[in-house]
Design a protein around this motif. Sequence first.
Motif, PDB file in Angstrom:
ATOM      1  N   GLY A  32     -46.586  71.618  57.428  1.00  0.00           N
ATOM      2  CA  GLY A  32     -47.323  72.864  57.265  1.00  0.00           C
ATOM      3  C   GLY A  32     -47.727  73.463  58.599  1.00  0.00           C
ATOM      4  N   LEU A  33     -47.599  74.782  58.716  1.00  0.00           N
ATOM      5  CA  LEU A  33     -48.054  75.514  59.891  1.00  0.00           C
ATOM      6  C   LEU A  33     -49.210  76.401  59.444  1.00  0.00           C
ATOM      7  N   TYR A  34     -50.386  76.170  60.003  1.00  0.00           N
ATOM      8  CA  TYR A  34     -51.586  76.886  59.576  1.00  0.00           C
ATOM      9  C   TYR A  34     -51.994  77.929  60.607  1.00  0.00           C
ATOM     10  N   VAL A  35     -52.477  79.057  60.098  1.00  0.00           N
ATOM     11  CA  VAL A  35     -52.924  80.153  60.948  1.00  0.00           C
ATOM     12  C   VAL A  35     -54.417  80.363  60.734  1.00  0.00           C
ATOM     13  N   LEU A  36     -55.190  80.376  61.827  1.00  0.00           N
ATOM     14  CA  LEU A  36     -56.629  80.588  61.779  1.00  0.00           C
ATOM     15  C   LEU A  36     -56.951  81.917  62.449  1.00  0.00           C
ATOM     16  N   ARG A  37     -57.906  82.640  61.880  1.00  0.00           N
ATOM     17  CA  ARG A  37     -58.351  83.876  62.515  1.00  0.00           C
ATOM     18  C   ARG A  37     -59.383  83.538  63.585  1.00  0.00           C
ATOM     19  N   LYS A  38     -59.197  84.065  64.768  1.00  0.00           N
ATOM     20  CA  LYS A  38     -60.077  83.731  65.891  1.00  0.00           C
ATOM     21  C   LYS A  38     -61.526  84.173  65.680  1.00  0.00           C
TER      22      LYS A  38
ATOM     23  N   ASP B  80     -63.543  84.107  63.185  1.00  0.00           N
ATOM     24  CA  ASP B  80     -64.454  83.233  62.439  1.00  0.00           C
ATOM     25  C   ASP B  80     -63.869  81.865  62.100  1.00  0.00           C
ATOM     26  N   GLY B  81     -62.624  81.590  62.493  1.00  0.00           N
ATOM     27  CA  GLY B  81     -62.012  80.296  62.225  1.00  0.00           C
ATOM     28  C   GLY B  81     -61.461  80.140  60.827  1.00  0.00           C
ATOM     29  N   SER B  82     -61.480  81.203  60.034  1.00  0.00           N
ATOM     30  CA  SER B  82     -61.004  81.102  58.656  1.00  0.00           C
ATOM     31  C   SER B  82     -59.497  80.897  58.619  1.00  0.00           C
ATOM     32  N   LEU B  83     -59.028  80.157  57.596  1.00  0.00           N
ATOM     33  CA  LEU B  83     -57.597  79.956  57.388  1.00  0.00           C
ATOM     34  C   LEU B  83     -57.019  81.180  56.688  1.00  0.00           C
ATOM     35  N   VAL B  84     -56.060  81.824  57.349  1.00  0.00           N
ATOM     36  CA  VAL B  84     -55.489  83.047  56.788  1.00  0.00           C
ATOM     37  C   VAL B  84     -53.983  82.936  56.583  1.00  0.00           C
ATOM     38  N   GLY B  85     -53.436  81.755  56.844  1.00  0.00           N
ATOM     39  CA  GLY B  85     -52.006  81.603  56.623  1.00  0.00           C
ATOM     40  C   GLY B  85     -51.570  80.165  56.572  1.00  0.00           C
ATOM     41  N   LYS B  86     -50.633  79.863  55.673  1.00  0.00           N
ATOM     42  CA  LYS B  86     -49.951  78.585  55.636  1.00  0.00           C
ATOM     43  C   LYS B  86     -48.464  78.874  55.460  1.00  0.00           C
ATOM     44  N   HIS B  87     -47.655  78.340  56.378  1.00  0.00           N
ATOM     45  CA  HIS B  87     -46.221  78.598  56.362  1.00  0.00           C
ATOM     46  C   HIS B  87     -45.472  77.285  56.543  1.00  0.00           C
ATOM     47  N   LYS B  88     -44.200  77.303  56.211  1.00  0.00           N
ATOM     48  CA  LYS B  88     -43.371  76.130  56.426  1.00  0.00           C
ATOM     49  C   LYS B  88     -42.945  76.089  57.890  1.00  0.00           C
TER      50      LYS B  88
ATOM     51  N   GLN C  85     -54.713  87.608  67.731  1.00  0.00           N
ATOM     52  CA  GLN C  85     -55.978  87.352  67.031  1.00  0.00           C
ATOM     53  C   GLN C  85     -55.967  86.036  66.255  1.00  0.00           C
ATOM     54  N   TYR C  86     -54.920  85.226  66.471  1.00  0.00           N
ATOM     55  CA  TYR C  86     -54.766  84.009  65.679  1.00  0.00           C
ATOM     56  C   TYR C  86     -54.676  82.742  66.539  1.00  0.00           C
ATOM     57  N   ILE C  87     -54.976  81.625  65.883  1.00  0.00           N
ATOM     58  CA  ILE C  87     -54.701  80.286  66.391  1.00  0.00           C
ATOM     59  C   ILE C  87     -53.731  79.633  65.413  1.00  0.00           C
ATOM     60  N   VAL C  88     -52.717  78.948  65.942  1.00  0.00           N
ATOM     61  CA  VAL C  88     -51.706  78.315  65.111  1.00  0.00           C
ATOM     62  C   VAL C  88     -51.697  76.817  65.396  1.00  0.00           C
ATOM     63  N   VAL C  89     -51.692  75.988  64.335  1.00  0.00           N
ATOM     64  CA  VAL C  89     -51.559  74.537  64.474  1.00  0.00           C
ATOM     65  C   VAL C  89     -50.659  74.013  63.357  1.00  0.00           C
TER      66      VAL C  89
ATOM     67  N   LYS D  48     -56.361  74.747  50.208  1.00  0.00           N
ATOM     68  CA  LYS D  48     -55.685  75.877  49.598  1.00  0.00           C
ATOM     69  C   LYS D  48     -55.940  77.107  50.459  1.00  0.00           C
ATOM     70  N   VAL D  49     -54.893  77.862  50.727  1.00  0.00           N
ATOM     71  CA  VAL D  49     -54.999  78.996  51.651  1.00  0.00           C
ATOM     72  C   VAL D  49     -54.493  80.261  50.980  1.00  0.00           C
ATOM     73  N   ASN D  50     -55.276  81.317  51.069  1.00  0.00           N
ATOM     74  CA  ASN D  50     -54.830  82.643  50.651  1.00  0.00           C
ATOM     75  C   ASN D  50     -54.124  83.276  51.855  1.00  0.00           C
ATOM     76  N   THR D  51     -52.814  83.219  51.861  1.00  0.00           N
ATOM     77  CA  THR D  51     -52.039  83.627  53.040  1.00  0.00           C
ATOM     78  C   THR D  51     -51.950  85.147  53.138  1.00  0.00           C
ATOM     79  N   THR D  52     -52.461  85.672  54.262  1.00  0.00           N
ATOM     80  CA  THR D  52     -52.394  87.116  54.522  1.00  0.00           C
ATOM     81  C   THR D  52     -51.601  87.402  55.796  1.00  0.00           C
ATOM     82  N   THR D  53     -50.891  86.391  56.293  1.00  0.00           N
ATOM     83  CA  THR D  53     -50.078  86.568  57.492  1.00  0.00           C
ATOM     84  C   THR D  53     -48.612  86.329  57.152  1.00  0.00           C
ATOM     85  N   LYS D  54     -47.758  86.786  58.024  1.00  0.00           N
ATOM     86  CA  LYS D  54     -46.327  86.519  57.873  1.00  0.00           C
ATOM     87  C   LYS D  54     -45.811  85.859  59.141  1.00  0.00           C
TER      88      LYS D  54
END
Length: 388
Positions: free
Chosen positions: A337-343, A345-353, A327-331, A38-44
Amino acid sequence: MKTIRSLLAGFVILTLVACGKTTKTDFFGVEEEAVKPKVNTTTKLKRNWRLSLGDKIRPGDAVLSPALFGDNIYVATVKGKVDKVVASTGKRVWRAKIDKERITAGVGVGSGLVLVGTNDGYVHAFKQSDGSQAWKTQLDSEVLASPVVGSDVVVARSGDGKVYGLDTFDGEILWTISRQLPKLTLRGESRPVVTQGVVFSGFSDGNMAALEAKTGRALWDFPISFARGTNEIDRLADVDTDPLLVGEYLYVTSYREVTHALNIQAQRIDWSAEVSSFNAMAYDAANLYISDRHGVIHQLDRKTGEQRWKQEALRLFTTSAPASIGQYIVVSEGDGGLYVLRKSDGSLVGKHKLGAKSIIGQPIVDDGNVYFLDSDGSVQSISIGESS
């Protein structure tokens, strides 16, 4: 033996892909269940454009990464299409077509050429300007690594362990070297790296070789990965991931072993980290980013190899090669699902289609945009920012 090798290698890959959705499955059955985080998405996500190439990518198809050269993206499909696309708009400039062959390697760009390899062992060279064919050359086996242009030489690899140097003008074979293949290998070869007149190439026996680009003369070898275990699966030691050249370092990872920082000037391994992958690596000014074969994302210090963090939330999913953007890593995780990680600390900050199941091959990052091929057979351009 070649048929057995291909069938077994294909089975290994399908096994790895199969474990990406909900479970990790090996030869002995289901081991673990994968649970989406589960991700609290703070990115667009901004989708700049998407261009369909017309051919979906199926499990077992070749992994064809796009290439950026100047203001254009070059991309190919397994069914023989090669496209030049304007990077800023997604508009197709030209399309070339190869009949009666399947493209198994590409895309390489340079010296006015666009290069792909096929299942029939041909390297095809098209003119960057208009897509017309410049030349084609047949090798001894199917081409499984993207051809690379360096100075006056095109370096190509075939599935039987050979490396070729081809003349950029007419495709004439200038030199050939050969390596004996293990009994079992993963299907695929690592893309060679050419710099300052030297070719660096990884092999299925776990070695990295340096060759003189003009002649193919062997300069030195380094063991990167070692065959271990009591069966052929456990003894897989392939260096199938594309080496990453940054400054004086060549970063190399293998399927089952470690990641090395090879100092090419000093001809020594400066550090090793116990992280392995079959995906391409990403980097920034300070760090490497690796999506390992279990779906775990790692940040390693480029100078020391020290692990700064690892993100295990996508463990057991078939994570794509990572892309480093600001400042992000995308996988992607293999199920849309497209996930965004903050560089930091590695935290998940986004999940997008994603708009497809997954990213295919190595993404390209340029000027704040990520370009990639997806499993629906489309090229996408996206950018990531903070949500307002």
